[in-house]
Design an enzyme around this catalytic site. Structure first.
Site, mmCIF file in Angstrom:
data_model
loop_
_atom_site.group_PDB
_atom_site.id
_atom_site.type_symbol
_atom_site.label_atom_id
_atom_site.label_comp_id
_atom_site.label_asym_id
_atom_site.label_seq_id
_atom_site.Cartn_x
_atom_site.Cartn_y
_atom_site.Cartn_z
ATOM 1 N N THR A 190 0.811 -1.225 0.000
ATOM 2 C CA THR A 190 0.000 0.000 0.000
ATOM 3 C C THR A 190 0.840 1.269 0.000
ATOM 4 O O THR A 190 1.963 1.289 0.536
ATOM 5 C CB THR A 190 -0.902 0.032 1.248
ATOM 6 O OG1 THR A 190 -1.376 1.369 1.449
ATOM 7 C CG2 THR A 190 -0.164 -0.369 2.505
ATOM 8 N N GLU A 226 0.338 3.606 1.894
ATOM 9 C CA GLU A 226 0.517 4.016 3.296
ATOM 10 C C GLU A 226 1.944 3.728 3.770
ATOM 11 O O GLU A 226 2.395 4.285 4.760
ATOM 12 C CB GLU A 226 -0.466 3.272 4.199
ATOM 13 C CG GLU A 226 -1.798 3.967 4.389
ATOM 14 C CD GLU A 226 -1.707 5.247 5.213
ATOM 15 O OE1 GLU A 226 -1.129 5.221 6.307
ATOM 16 O OE2 GLU A 226 -2.226 6.282 4.743
ATOM 17 N N TYR A 249 -0.760 0.488 10.956
ATOM 18 C CA TYR A 249 -1.161 -0.220 9.734
ATOM 19 C C TYR A 249 -0.039 -0.161 8.695
ATOM 20 O O TYR A 249 0.342 -1.183 8.109
ATOM 21 C CB TYR A 249 -2.453 0.414 9.188
ATOM 22 C CG TYR A 249 -2.771 0.032 7.763
ATOM 23 C CD1 TYR A 249 -3.342 -1.199 7.475
ATOM 24 C CD2 TYR A 249 -2.505 0.907 6.705
ATOM 25 C CE1 TYR A 249 -3.628 -1.557 6.156
ATOM 26 C CE2 TYR A 249 -2.787 0.560 5.397
ATOM 27 C CZ TYR A 249 -3.346 -0.672 5.127
ATOM 28 O OH TYR A 249 -3.630 -1.012 3.827
ATOM 29 N N LYS A 308 2.087 -3.264 7.174
ATOM 30 C CA LYS A 308 2.104 -3.525 5.724
ATOM 31 C C LYS A 308 3.538 -3.562 5.185
ATOM 32 O O LYS A 308 3.841 -4.299 4.259
ATOM 33 C CB LYS A 308 1.303 -2.441 4.988
ATOM 34 C CG LYS A 308 -0.192 -2.701 4.964
ATOM 35 C CD LYS A 308 -0.550 -3.822 3.992
ATOM 36 C CE LYS A 308 -2.031 -4.039 3.862
ATOM 37 N NZ LYS A 308 -2.391 -5.166 2.984
HETATM 38 N N1 GDD Z 1 -11.889 7.415 7.444
HETATM 39 C C1 GDD Z 1 -12.033 8.730 7.560
HETATM 40 N N2 GDD Z 1 -13.160 9.253 8.157
HETATM 41 N N3 GDD Z 1 -11.045 9.538 7.085
HETATM 42 C C2 GDD Z 1 -11.223 10.869 7.185
HETATM 43 C C3 GDD Z 1 -12.358 11.447 7.762
HETATM 44 C C4 GDD Z 1 -13.379 10.600 8.289
HETATM 45 O O1 GDD Z 1 -14.391 11.041 8.805
HETATM 46 N N4 GDD Z 1 -12.233 12.813 7.681
HETATM 47 C C5 GDD Z 1 -11.071 13.048 7.090
HETATM 48 N N5 GDD Z 1 -10.434 11.888 6.779
HETATM 49 C C6 GDD Z 1 -9.124 11.766 6.130
HETATM 50 C C7 GDD Z 1 -8.136 10.849 6.846
HETATM 51 O O2 GDD Z 1 -7.541 11.534 7.951
HETATM 52 C C8 GDD Z 1 -7.157 10.573 5.695
HETATM 53 O O3 GDD Z 1 -6.239 11.638 5.580
HETATM 54 C C9 GDD Z 1 -8.047 10.564 4.459
HETATM 55 O O4 GDD Z 1 -9.295 11.152 4.863
HETATM 56 C C10 GDD Z 1 -8.323 9.200 3.864
HETATM 57 O O5 GDD Z 1 -8.755 8.349 4.902
HETATM 58 P P1 GDD Z 1 -9.358 6.878 4.572
HETATM 59 O O6 GDD Z 1 -10.426 6.965 3.560
HETATM 60 O O7 GDD Z 1 -9.676 6.237 5.873
HETATM 61 O O8 GDD Z 1 -8.164 6.154 3.816
HETATM 62 P P2 GDD Z 1 -6.577 6.087 4.127
HETATM 63 O O9 GDD Z 1 -5.894 6.921 3.070
HETATM 64 O O10 GDD Z 1 -6.266 6.372 5.527
HETATM 65 O O11 GDD Z 1 -6.264 4.549 3.870
HETATM 66 C C11 GDD Z 1 -6.801 3.855 2.736
HETATM 67 O O12 GDD Z 1 -5.883 3.884 1.674
HETATM 68 C C12 GDD Z 1 -4.668 3.173 1.878
HETATM 69 C C13 GDD Z 1 -3.834 3.321 0.598
HETATM 70 O O13 GDD Z 1 -3.083 4.503 0.688
HETATM 71 C C14 GDD Z 1 -7.122 2.438 3.177
HETATM 72 O O14 GDD Z 1 -7.845 1.774 2.151
HETATM 73 C C15 GDD Z 1 -5.866 1.646 3.443
HETATM 74 O O15 GDD Z 1 -6.211 0.291 3.721
HETATM 75 C C16 GDD Z 1 -4.989 1.714 2.185
HETATM 76 O O16 GDD Z 1 -3.813 0.988 2.375
#
Ligand code: GDD
Length: 345
Positions: free
Chosen positions: A129, A131, A157, A161
């Site tokens: 990922t 991440e 996480y 990974k």
């Molecule tokens: N979940 C969530 N909920 N995120 C929020 C929110 C909220 O209410 N408000 C703002 N965010 C911001 C998070 O702080 C982060 O910066 C961004 O939105 C994306 O959050 P997520 O959709 O939870 O995804 P992620 O980028 O942390 O992780 C996803 O992508 C990765 C690949 O880069 C996941 O799918 C991981 O499993 C994956 O590896």
């Protein structure tokens, strides 16, 4: 004879897309579902109903013996390891379970293949990922992270990974396994869980339109993500395992957008223009026409450490695998909101 594929994480977003793709390509598809689930459990029933062509196998990523039994019985040509504790925010609350499943779980799957004597024949895909890059060592601001960029994970996480990534490379180098890592940037769609920000927004926008919800509470609006469509990304996973040699590939769009932009486009789909007022935790997003507050900040959704920007460079996958995306960023937002308007009605 049909090829056999074993997918861990069959009940997740990518598991569903990949199972469909492989089924259409004529594979016999097996999906690992957690060992303690009864055949009458709602999650088991849901997967069976949606994907009747998938043969479900009871096992758990933390259970080497169950995984080994599954691999020995099926003798898969290809194993796709998609299972993980995948919510970044959650991993701060349960870092040990995350390490066991998302990190050591990868080793268990690799060992299950090796203990079954299939390390020279079974091909392996690891769901690595973006991440893992984290952001602090952002050293290619114009073009984005490629396969050679530095890793600096910013969450339990991401750290777990990174272990999975390196142990996969280690098995490739140590045992000559055809083991590949797909370093996937965020990929979303109608199958995304509502705990991730894109689906939370698309679902809430649909519910607001239908009068079922007043407003959305979000955390950091300014982080940037490279968002693609999950359906396009599973094609890339499959292509990695069809190469003569194993390798590591970034799958990304090469574009990055803020959470704020995602909100604006999603609301535009239901005819609302968002106007932002205030700053920091006091910021709100208003319906420009009616003045109604539709977006609020809730600091509970802030993370102890944040990845501020993710931008990937998919050149290698595009050139070496011939991988291409069909859905662009506005198309992705539209597809998700349209799906949720129907689903919530
Ligand atoms: N979940 C969530 N909920 N995120 C929020 C929110 C909220 O209410 N408000 C703002 N965010 C911001 C998070 O702080 C982060 O910066 C961004 O939105 C994306 O959050 P997520 O959709 O939870 O995804 P992620 O980028 O942390 O992780 C996803 O992508 C990765 C690949 O880069 C996941 O799918 C991981 O499993 C994956 O590896």
């Amino acid at each position: 004879m049909a090829k056999k594929a074993l997918i861990t994480g069959i009940a997740g977003q990518d598991g569903g897309h990949l199972a469909k793709l492989l089924h259409e390509k004529g594979y016999e598809v097996y999906g690992v579902i957690r060992g303690q689930l009864e055949a009458s459990h709602p999650r088991y029933v849901a997967v069976k109903e949606e994907m009747p062509y998938v043969n479900l196998v009871m096992a758990d990523l933390t259970d080497l013996s169950a995984l080994t039994r599954a691999v020995q019985e099926i003798k898969p040509d290809e194993v796709y390891n998609l299972a993980a504790i995948s919510h970044v925010g959650y991993s701060f609350r349960d870092p040990i379970l995350t390490a066991d499943v998302t990190g050591k779980g990868v080793l268990n799957v690799l060992e299950a293949i090796r203990l079954s004597g299939l390390e020279k024949t079974t091909r392996f895909y690891q769901a690595s990922t973006s991440e893992m890059f984290g952001g602090l060592d952002y050293n290619r601001p114009d073009k984005g992270y490629d396969e050679d960029a530095l890793f600096h994970p910013r969450s339990p996480y991401g750290v777990a990974k990174l272990y999975g990534h390196w142990i996969t490379k280690n098995y490739r180098e140590s045992y000559g396994m055809h083991a590949s890592c797909g370093i996937l940037f965020n990929h979303e769609g109608e199958r995304r869980g509502p705990e991730f920000v894109t689906r939370k927004i698309s679902k809430s926008v649909a519910r607001i339109k239908l009068g079922l919800q007043e407003c959305i509470e979000l955390g950091n609006l300014d982080s940037k993500r490279d968002w693609g469509y999950a359906g396009d990304y599973v094609e890339g996973m499959w292509r990695m395992l069809q190469q003569d040699e194993p390798g590591d590939y970034v799958l990304a769009t090469g574009e990055t957008h803020t959470i704020r932009e995602f909100c604006e486009i999603a609301f535009r789909e239901i005819g609302i223009e968002i106007e932002w007022q205030g700053e920091g935790p006091g910021e709100i997003g208003l319906d420009k026409a009616s003045g109604k507050t539709l977006i609020k900040i809730n600091p509970d959704f802030f993370r102890p450490a944040e990845v501020d920007i993710l931008l990937g460079d998919p050149t290698k996958a595009e050139t070496a695998l011939g991988w291409e995306r069909k859905v662009d960023f506005p198309g992705l937002v539209k597809l998700m909101v349209e799906h949720d308007l129907k689903a919530e009605a």
